[in-house]
Design an enzyme around this catalytic site. Structure first.
Site, PDB file in Angstrom:
ATOM      1  N   VAL A   1      -3.414   2.582  -7.917  1.00 25.72           N
ATOM      2  CA  VAL A   1      -2.694   1.438  -7.352  1.00 25.72           C
ATOM      3  C   VAL A   1      -3.674   0.453  -6.717  1.00 25.72           C
ATOM      4  O   VAL A   1      -4.485   0.823  -5.863  1.00 25.72           O
ATOM      5  CB  VAL A   1      -1.662   1.906  -6.310  1.00 25.72           C
ATOM      6  CG1 VAL A   1      -0.970   0.691  -5.670  1.00 25.72           C
ATOM      7  CG2 VAL A   1      -0.634   2.820  -6.959  1.00 25.72           C
ATOM      8  N   LYS A   2      -3.583  -0.787  -7.158  1.00 17.84           N
ATOM      9  CA  LYS A   2      -4.443  -1.842  -6.616  1.00 17.84           C
ATOM     10  C   LYS A   2      -3.811  -2.436  -5.363  1.00 17.84           C
ATOM     11  O   LYS A   2      -2.703  -2.973  -5.410  1.00 17.84           O
ATOM     12  CB  LYS A   2      -4.667  -2.928  -7.666  1.00 17.84           C
ATOM     13  CG  LYS A   2      -5.466  -2.462  -8.868  1.00 17.84           C
ATOM     14  CD  LYS A   2      -5.421  -3.469 -10.008  1.00 17.84           C
ATOM     15  CE  LYS A   2      -6.263  -4.688  -9.725  1.00 17.84           C
ATOM     16  NZ  LYS A   2      -6.327  -5.584 -10.924  1.00 17.84           N
ATOM     17  N   LEU A   3      -4.549  -2.350  -4.257  1.00 17.50           N
ATOM     18  CA  LEU A   3      -4.125  -2.935  -2.983  1.00 17.50           C
ATOM     19  C   LEU A   3      -5.118  -4.031  -2.594  1.00 17.50           C
ATOM     20  O   LEU A   3      -6.325  -3.844  -2.744  1.00 17.50           O
ATOM     21  CB  LEU A   3      -4.094  -1.868  -1.885  1.00 17.50           C
ATOM     22  CG  LEU A   3      -3.147  -0.679  -2.085  1.00 17.50           C
ATOM     23  CD1 LEU A   3      -3.413   0.375  -1.016  1.00 17.50           C
ATOM     24  CD2 LEU A   3      -1.696  -1.147  -2.027  1.00 17.50           C
TER      25      LEU A   3
ATOM     26  N   LEU B   1      -3.014  -0.607 -11.576  1.00 14.71           N
ATOM     27  CA  LEU B   1      -1.849  -1.490 -11.581  1.00 14.71           C
ATOM     28  C   LEU B   1      -1.689  -2.102 -10.192  1.00 14.71           C
ATOM     29  O   LEU B   1      -1.769  -1.393  -9.188  1.00 14.71           O
ATOM     30  CB  LEU B   1      -0.593  -0.705 -11.958  1.00 14.71           C
ATOM     31  CG  LEU B   1      -0.633   0.037 -13.296  1.00 14.71           C
ATOM     32  CD1 LEU B   1       0.666   0.804 -13.512  1.00 14.71           C
ATOM     33  CD2 LEU B   1      -0.865  -0.936 -14.447  1.00 14.71           C
TER      34      LEU B   1
END
Length: 218
Positions: free
Chosen positions: A82-84, A56
């Site tokens: 978590v997409k950074l 996400l």
């Protein structure tokens, strides 16, 4: 090699789960818009179906905001990654996320150097956008090959997620290079199982059997 579906459409995700070929999901608000579904509702439905490896994306552009979002997203389920973004602020956020035990996917990677930094700071996975590199006249698979070599040189544990898949050929290239994951649109996943000669052969087999007058084994 693991296969993810790149989608925010719960129906597509469910179909691929039923087919038994996917190991996770990558999604974002843009994909939800294309699917004509509210992003929050899409995420809720996907998390109810997929127990692990659901990437996400944060929407903040500054590290502080990214971390706040990362903490909130990680609470949605144990399988959330978590997409950074592979920006300076994203790298800052990555360091904190790693310290807090939040799984991360460094996305929008377009160079081996970006992937090197992500691995150095302990990203769970890194997403080179191969199709987009090809779009601007570069060789996306060569970049992934460079990343693979660097990771092997230093025994980095960060997984390579081959992203921006545009064709079944990309999936084969990802496998040949040694990527741990490829994330694919719904139509690409559907095409992986298809070959015209398979259909021709099956139809001929069934036609020959019918002509023989024999009965199926019972």
């Amino acid at each position: 090699m693991q296969l993810f579906i790149d989608s925010a459409n719960p129906k597509e995700v469910k179909e691929m789960i039923d087919l038994g070929i996917i190991d996770g999901v990558t999604t974002n608000p843009s994909l939800a818009t294309k699917a004509g579904i509210d992003y929050n509702e899409a995420v809720k439905q996907i998390l109810s179906m997929v127990p692990a490896n659901v990437s996400l994306e944060v929407l903040s552009t500054e590290a502080e905001g990214m971390i706040k979002e990362a903490r909130s997203l990680s609470k949605l389920g144990k399988g959330v990654v978590v997409k950074l973004p592979a920006t300076e602020e994203g790298i800052k956020a990555l360091k904190t996320a790693k310290a807090e035990g939040i799984p991360t996917n460094v996305t929008l990677v377009f160079s081996a150097n970006q992937a090197l930094l992500a691995a150095k700071l302990g990203a769970t996975m890194v997403s080179p956008f191969v199709g987009r590199l090809d779009d601007i006249g570069l060789n996306g698979t060569e970049v992934v090959e460079e990343i693979r070599q660097i990771y092997d040189n230093y025994a980095f544990e960060t997984k390579i997620l081959f992203a921006s898949v545009r064709s079944p050929l990309h999936v084969k290239q990802a496998a040949l290079i040694g990527c741990e994951i490829a994330t694919c649109p719904y139509d690409i996943l559907k095409s992986l199982v298809k070959h015209p000669q398979t259909d021709v052969g099956l139809n001929k087999f069934l036609d020959d059997f019918k002509k023989s007058g024999q009965k199926p084994i019972s």
